[in-house]
Design an enzyme around this catalytic site. Structure first.
Site, PDB file in Angstrom:
ATOM      1  N   ARG A 168     -88.937   0.277  -7.356  1.00 43.39           N
ATOM      2  CA  ARG A 168     -89.940  -0.285  -6.436  1.00 43.39           C
ATOM      3  C   ARG A 168     -89.340  -0.574  -5.071  1.00 43.39           C
ATOM      4  O   ARG A 168     -90.040  -0.552  -4.058  1.00 43.39           O
ATOM      5  CB  ARG A 168     -90.592  -1.531  -7.038  1.00 43.39           C
ATOM      6  CG  ARG A 168     -91.546  -1.194  -8.182  1.00 43.39           C
ATOM      7  CD  ARG A 168     -92.157  -2.450  -8.780  1.00 43.39           C
ATOM      8  NE  ARG A 168     -91.153  -3.324  -9.350  1.00 43.39           N
ATOM      9  CZ  ARG A 168     -90.623  -3.167 -10.575  1.00 43.39           C
ATOM     10  NH1 ARG A 168     -91.028  -2.183 -11.341  1.00 43.39           N
ATOM     11  NH2 ARG A 168     -89.703  -3.992 -11.021  1.00 43.39           N
TER      12      ARG A 168
ATOM     13  N   GLU B  75     -82.959 -10.332 -15.547  1.00 43.92           N
ATOM     14  CA  GLU B  75     -83.754 -11.388 -16.180  1.00 43.92           C
ATOM     15  C   GLU B  75     -84.060 -10.972 -17.621  1.00 43.92           C
ATOM     16  O   GLU B  75     -84.133 -11.793 -18.512  1.00 43.92           O
ATOM     17  CB  GLU B  75     -85.051 -11.583 -15.383  1.00 43.92           C
ATOM     18  CG  GLU B  75     -85.833 -12.822 -15.763  1.00 43.92           C
ATOM     19  CD  GLU B  75     -87.160 -12.916 -15.009  1.00 43.92           C
ATOM     20  OE1 GLU B  75     -87.480 -12.010 -14.220  1.00 43.92           O
ATOM     21  OE2 GLU B  75     -87.864 -13.898 -15.257  1.00 43.92           O
TER      22      GLU B  75
END
Ligand code: AMP
Length: 172
Positions: free
Chosen positions: A59, A96
């Protein structure tokens, strides 16, 4: 900024249970919002002598390339392992949700070049920190990290090792 914020879609439990994924595709799909987003990411770095903008797969590419064009700078891809064709340097990092690694072409920057890094989201900061380490290993002067969304409750900015963070939207 409220318009941009209203277009971010929260997707619970993606890609794993407990993660609330910040889906920016509705922002990218809206021509006016996309232009505002790119302007916001580039704005503080006008006239800052940025010669290249590094984007983090995938992205980050979508945002870093138009930011580079706005700044009259070049673009460098920072990619997942095995994707870049030429000689690379590699950094491992924690995400994460899991672990991963990033690579950059060994000749992507020259000594002392001022580089801006762009991504969509900073969460734990592991990805951003790995990109900064890669660029510094090649001798870059990393001028800033420009990001659409900062998940500030995860305190990723602390891993940036002195690189200023510019976030358009912060979630505390
Ligand atoms: P981190 O290394 O934890 O800062 O993770 C940042 C990278 O993972 C960015 O490239 C993001 O695209 C992606 N990411 C991590 N957490 C999220 C999230 N909650 N929503 C969307 N993207 C995320």
């Amino acid at each position: 900024m409220e318009h941009l914020s209203s277009l971010i879609r929260d997707v619970p439990d993606f890609p794993e249970p407990g993660i609330v994924f910040k889906d920016i595709t509705p922002v990218l799909a809206d021509g006016g919002a996309f232009a505002d987003l790119v302007d916001g990411l580039a704005e503080p770095y006008r006239d800052q002598g940025i010669s290249k903008v590094a984007g983090i797969e995938a992205r980050g590419f979508t945002l870093a390339t138009p930011v580079a064009e706005r700044l009259g700078a070049g673009f460098i891809p920072v990619r997942k392992p095995g994707k870049l064709p030429y000689e690379t340097v590699r950094e491992d990092y924690e995400l994460e949700y899991g672990t991963d690694a990033l690579e950059i072409h060994r000749d992507a920057v020259t000594e002392g070049e001022r580089i801006l890094v762009v991504d969509d989201v900073i969460a734990t900061g592991g990805t951003a920190a790995a990109a900064v380490r890669l660029l510094r290993e090649l001798g870059a002067d990393v001028a800033g990290f420009s990001v659409f969304i900062e998940l500030a409750f995860l305190n990723g900015a602390r891993l940036l090792d002195g690189v200023p963070l510019h976030a358009l939207i912060r979630y505390d």
